[in-house]
Motif scaffolding. Structure first.
Motif, PDB file in Angstrom:
ATOM      1  N   TYR A 139       0.818  -1.207   0.000  1.00  0.00           N
ATOM      2  CA  TYR A 139       0.000   0.000   0.000  1.00  0.00           C
ATOM      3  C   TYR A 139       0.853   1.260   0.000  1.00  0.00           C
ATOM      4  O   TYR A 139       0.349   2.366  -0.186  1.00  0.00           O
ATOM      5  N   GLY A 140       2.147   1.098   0.236  1.00  0.00           N
ATOM      6  CA  GLY A 140       3.077   2.224   0.267  1.00  0.00           C
ATOM      7  C   GLY A 140       4.484   1.685   0.325  1.00  0.00           C
ATOM      8  O   GLY A 140       4.718   0.501   0.048  1.00  0.00           O
ATOM      9  N   THR A 141       5.419   2.516   0.690  1.00  0.00           N
ATOM     10  CA  THR A 141       6.814   2.087   0.737  1.00  0.00           C
ATOM     11  C   THR A 141       7.219   1.649   2.145  1.00  0.00           C
ATOM     12  O   THR A 141       6.550   1.960   3.132  1.00  0.00           O
ATOM     13  N   VAL A 142       8.342   0.926   2.212  1.00  0.00           N
ATOM     14  CA  VAL A 142       8.955   0.515   3.473  1.00  0.00           C
ATOM     15  C   VAL A 142      10.367   1.098   3.510  1.00  0.00           C
ATOM     16  O   VAL A 142      10.927   1.446   2.470  1.00  0.00           O
ATOM     17  N   ASP A 143      10.931   1.203   4.715  1.00  0.00           N
ATOM     18  CA  ASP A 143      12.295   1.726   4.792  1.00  0.00           C
ATOM     19  C   ASP A 143      13.303   0.655   5.206  1.00  0.00           C
ATOM     20  O   ASP A 143      14.370   0.941   5.727  1.00  0.00           O
ATOM     21  N   GLY A 144      12.959  -0.596   4.921  1.00  0.00           N
ATOM     22  CA  GLY A 144      13.862  -1.721   5.123  1.00  0.00           C
ATOM     23  C   GLY A 144      13.181  -2.993   4.672  1.00  0.00           C
ATOM     24  O   GLY A 144      11.951  -3.106   4.733  1.00  0.00           O
ATOM     25  N   ALA A 145      13.981  -3.962   4.200  1.00  0.00           N
ATOM     26  CA  ALA A 145      13.411  -5.227   3.742  1.00  0.00           C
ATOM     27  C   ALA A 145      14.397  -6.361   3.996  1.00  0.00           C
ATOM     28  O   ALA A 145      15.610  -6.163   3.925  1.00  0.00           O
ATOM     29  N   ILE A 146      13.845  -7.529   4.314  1.00  0.00           N
ATOM     30  CA  ILE A 146      14.660  -8.726   4.509  1.00  0.00           C
ATOM     31  C   ILE A 146      14.008  -9.908   3.799  1.00  0.00           C
ATOM     32  O   ILE A 146      12.801  -9.901   3.528  1.00  0.00           O
ATOM     33  N   CYS A 147      14.803 -10.924   3.514  1.00  0.00           N
ATOM     34  CA  CYS A 147      14.308 -12.198   3.006  1.00  0.00           C
ATOM     35  C   CYS A 147      15.286 -13.253   3.514  1.00  0.00           C
ATOM     36  O   CYS A 147      16.449 -13.272   3.095  1.00  0.00           O
ATOM     37  N   CYS A 148      14.825 -14.119   4.418  1.00  0.00           N
ATOM     38  CA  CYS A 148      15.750 -14.961   5.185  1.00  0.00           C
ATOM     39  C   CYS A 148      15.585 -16.455   4.934  1.00  0.00           C
ATOM     40  O   CYS A 148      14.611 -16.906   4.332  1.00  0.00           O
ATOM     41  N   LEU A 149      16.558 -17.192   5.449  1.00  0.00           N
ATOM     42  CA  LEU A 149      16.585 -18.660   5.426  1.00  0.00           C
ATOM     43  C   LEU A 149      16.436 -19.203   4.006  1.00  0.00           C
ATOM     44  O   LEU A 149      15.592 -20.043   3.728  1.00  0.00           O
ATOM     45  N   ASP A 150      17.282 -18.705   3.123  1.00  0.00           N
ATOM     46  CA  ASP A 150      17.400 -19.134   1.726  1.00  0.00           C
ATOM     47  C   ASP A 150      16.083 -19.169   0.948  1.00  0.00           C
ATOM     48  O   ASP A 150      15.930 -19.950   0.003  1.00  0.00           O
ATOM     49  N   SER A 151      15.158 -18.293   1.305  1.00  0.00           N
ATOM     50  CA  SER A 151      13.904 -18.224   0.546  1.00  0.00           C
ATOM     51  C   SER A 151      14.146 -17.816  -0.904  1.00  0.00           C
ATOM     52  O   SER A 151      13.391 -18.219  -1.805  1.00  0.00           O
ATOM     53  N   ILE A 152      15.191 -17.029  -1.151  1.00  0.00           N
ATOM     54  CA  ILE A 152      15.537 -16.637  -2.521  1.00  0.00           C
ATOM     55  C   ILE A 152      15.813 -17.860  -3.382  1.00  0.00           C
ATOM     56  O   ILE A 152      15.445 -17.907  -4.566  1.00  0.00           O
TER      57      ILE A 152
END
Length: 247
Positions: free
Chosen positions: A98-111
């Motif tokens: 709905y808007g922007t965030v000022d930080g992002a993570i993606c953990c435990l090899d989800s990529i």
């Protein structure tokens, strides 16, 4: 990958994951390379292990995951503890906030679970789109070494109080893809009773490929670190942390 069956057992079988310690590594990286976020995107949040830790640190969280079953567990866990994060059922490639965030993570090899390069590029682009300029996206990935030397062709077993998980890995193919089958059994004193199974794939990407895709998404790599988040990765590193910033 939906993790529809795994969701029921995920937290039990991940009991050895020290979310508090891992979240602290991420918090320190945010402080070192930028500042602590006020609103964090937890991409592929699963059952909310990392979201819970960031909420405890006073950071508002948007948890996003493509599995409704995983989000259901996350909602029950987080809401019981008095937290009210926004939880959205979306894939990274279809991320729509709905808007922007000022930080992002993606953990435990989800990529690594995104095995199609075009889908991964689109995922990076969507995360970048909703990230404020100059802010950080931190993620980790399983390495090519892990896929070829640790996972490929091997079978592992994990157990909790009442369930056993047999983790079967295919041979790693030339693209770094390992096909994975999880089999779940009731743990009894005399025998194992089959409950269900889950199948998915993981792909190991080279640093060159990741860096190229991140650049196309408007993200510059500030650091590549070992799993502890302190030093450069070793040749035998099984998981690498990427610290990136939106340009």
């Amino acid at each position: 990958m939906s993790y529809s069956n795994f969701a029921a057992f995920y937290d039990k079988l991940q009991s050895d994951v020290d979310y508090a310690a891992r979240a602290n590594v991420l918090l320190n990286l945010f402080k070192k390379y930028d500042r602590l976020p006020t609103l964090l995107l937890d991409m592929a949040c699963g059952t909310g292990g990392f979201s819970e830790q960031f909420l405890k640190s006073g950071i508002d969280v948007i948890g996003v995951d493509p599995s409704p079953e995983m989000l259901s567990v996350a909602q029950e866990k987080l809401y019981i503890n008095g937290n009210l994060p926004l939880l959205l059922c979306q894939s990274a490639a279809a991320l729509d906030l709905y808007g922007t965030v000022d930080g992002a993570i993606c953990c435990l090899d989800s990529i690594n679970h995104i095995t199609d390069e075009k889908e991964l590029l689109e995922s990076f682009k969507r995360i970048s789109l909703f990230l404020e300029e100059g802010r950080l996206f931190i993620f980790d990935v399983n390495t090519e070494y892990k896929h070829k030397e640790v996972l490929s062709g091997n079978t592992y077993e994990a157990e909790a109080d009442d369930v056993i998980c047999i983790w079967n890995n295919s041979l790693c193919d030339k693209n770094g893809v390992v096909e994975i089958t999880l089999e779940f059994y009731n743990k009894t004193p005399t025998e194992k009773d089959f409950i269900c199974s889950e199948q998915f794939s993981e792909r190991a990407y080279s640093d060159k490929s990741l860096t190229k895709m991140l650049k196309k998404a408007g993200l510059e790599v500030l650091a590549r670190l070992g799993e502890a988040g302190e030093d450069e990765p070793k040749e035998t590193e099984q998981r690498i942390i990427y610290v990136t910033r939106k340009i």
